[in-house]
Design a protein around this motif. Structure first.
Motif, short mmCIF file in Angstrom:
data_model
loop_
_atom_site.label_atom_id
_atom_site.label_comp_id
_atom_site.label_asym_id
_atom_site.label_seq_id
_atom_site.Cartn_x
_atom_site.Cartn_y
_atom_site.Cartn_z
N VAL A 20 44.23 51.24 41.08
CA VAL A 20 45.44 51.10 41.91
C VAL A 20 45.27 52.00 43.11
O VAL A 20 44.88 53.17 42.98
N LEU A 21 45.55 51.47 44.30
CA LEU A 21 45.53 52.27 45.52
C LEU A 21 46.93 52.27 46.13
O LEU A 21 47.56 51.23 46.26
N GLY A 95 32.43 49.75 41.18
CA GLY A 95 32.04 48.38 40.98
C GLY A 95 33.22 47.45 41.25
O GLY A 95 34.29 47.88 41.69
N PRO A 96 33.07 46.16 40.97
CA PRO A 96 34.11 45.18 41.33
C PRO A 96 35.26 45.14 40.32
O PRO A 96 35.55 44.11 39.71
N VAL A 97 35.95 46.26 40.15
CA VAL A 97 37.07 46.29 39.20
C VAL A 97 38.31 45.70 39.86
O VAL A 97 38.51 45.86 41.07
N PRO A 98 39.17 44.99 39.10
CA PRO A 98 40.40 44.46 39.69
C PRO A 98 41.27 45.59 40.21
O PRO A 98 41.47 46.61 39.54
N THR A 99 41.81 45.39 41.42
CA THR A 99 42.53 46.47 42.10
C THR A 99 43.88 45.96 42.61
O THR A 99 43.96 44.88 43.21
N THR A 121 43.37 42.03 43.52
CA THR A 121 43.96 40.93 42.76
C THR A 121 45.47 40.83 42.97
O THR A 121 46.06 39.78 42.72
N GLY A 122 46.10 41.93 43.40
CA GLY A 122 47.53 41.91 43.58
C GLY A 122 48.00 42.97 44.55
O GLY A 122 47.32 43.97 44.79
N VAL A 123 49.19 42.73 45.13
CA VAL A 123 49.82 43.67 46.07
C VAL A 123 51.28 43.84 45.68
O VAL A 123 51.97 42.85 45.41
N VAL A 124 51.73 45.08 45.64
CA VAL A 124 53.15 45.39 45.51
C VAL A 124 53.58 46.00 46.84
O VAL A 124 53.19 47.11 47.17
N GLY A 203 52.14 45.10 34.84
CA GLY A 203 52.08 43.67 34.59
C GLY A 203 50.94 43.00 35.32
O GLY A 203 50.24 42.14 34.76
N LEU A 204 50.73 43.37 36.57
CA LEU A 204 49.63 42.79 37.34
C LEU A 204 48.27 43.16 36.74
O LEU A 204 47.31 42.40 36.87
N LEU A 205 48.19 44.32 36.09
CA LEU A 205 46.94 44.74 35.47
C LEU A 205 46.79 44.22 34.04
O LEU A 205 45.80 44.52 33.37
N GLY A 206 47.78 43.46 33.57
CA GLY A 206 47.71 42.92 32.22
C GLY A 206 48.04 43.91 31.13
O GLY A 206 47.73 43.65 29.95
#
Length: 236
Positions: A20-21, A95-99, A121-124, A203-206
């Motif tokens: 998360v950034l 590496g290419p981790v979902p962010t 993968t998602g933006v808040v 939720g976005l990260l599952g």
């Protein structure tokens, strides 16, 4: 970007599987560097803490984007360039981790602009600055969740809904909340802002189910106007 470290970790597990950034706000035009006491950055500390609690034990790295300048600065789009640099640094290190990107105001605009990065993968987007000329196509295939106060006097909640509709039409999965009775600085109803942002990020990260109203909105047709003005419940 020589000599500038655009990414600063707040939580860094040994082997992260996601990230998360967080991107704070700024000004329309200001070429000065952020100082040691940076109010927009301080404002996001509560969000960083809330996300860290939400993701504790889940091998999620949490970082903040460090800007070279306080302002967006026209076509230079400095904050978006710094966001892209931080994402490149993240991908090189982890590496290419979902962010998931969390951005407030100018940081929301930077997060939306940088959302085309392969890791995202998602933006808040929190009270994002959404000029009518900004593109939305980079959000194709991503999930966009917006939160905006109905009483915001700095950035326009109507512009956020318009951008969200454009992103949905461009192929994004979109839902939006209206935070009634709050403000642009995220101070009124701050607990609701922190809680909602952390839970939506989880939720976005599952890590948890998304709220039912969000799940429904994310499945709507590209031309649907619904699900972009959901009332954010009050805690307690």
């Amino acid at each position: 970007m020589t000599g500038h470290q655009a990414l600063s970790w707040r939580v860094r597990p040994e082997a992260p599987t996601a990230a998360v950034l967080v991107l704070h706000g700024g000004q329309e035009t200001n070429e000065r560097a952020p100082g040691p006491v940076n109010l927009p950055g301080l404002r996001m500390r509560g969000f960083v803490r809330a996300v860290a609690r939400e993701t504790a034990g889940a091998q999620v790295a949490v970082g903040v984007v460090r800007y070279r300048h306080r302002g967006w600065n026209g076509s230079r789009a400095d904050a978006a360039r710094d966001a892209a640099a931080a994402l490149n640094d993240l991908a090189e290190e982890l590496g290419p981790v979902p962010t998931v990107l969390i951005g407030h105001s100018m940081g929301g605009r930077a997060a939306l602009r940088a959302a085309g990065h392969p890791s995202v993968t998602g933006v808040v987007a929190l009270a994002p600055w959404c000029p009518e000329s900004d593109p939305a196509g980079q959000l194709d295939g991503r999930t966009l969740l917006t939160l905006h106060s109905d009483a915001d006097k700095v950035t326009d909640p109507g512009a956020t809904r318009r951008f969200a509709a454009q992103a949905r039409a461009a192929g994004a999965h979109v839902a939006g909340y209206t935070v009634h009775g709050s403000d642009h600085a995220l101070l009124r109803r701050s607990r609701d802002w922190h809680h909602a942002t952390a839970h939506l990020t989880g939720g976005l990260l599952g890590l948890r189910p998304l709220p039912t109203e969000v799940t429904t909105a994310l499945t709507l047709a590209p031309t649907s106007p619904d699900g972009l003005d959901l009332p954010l419940p009050r805690r307690g």
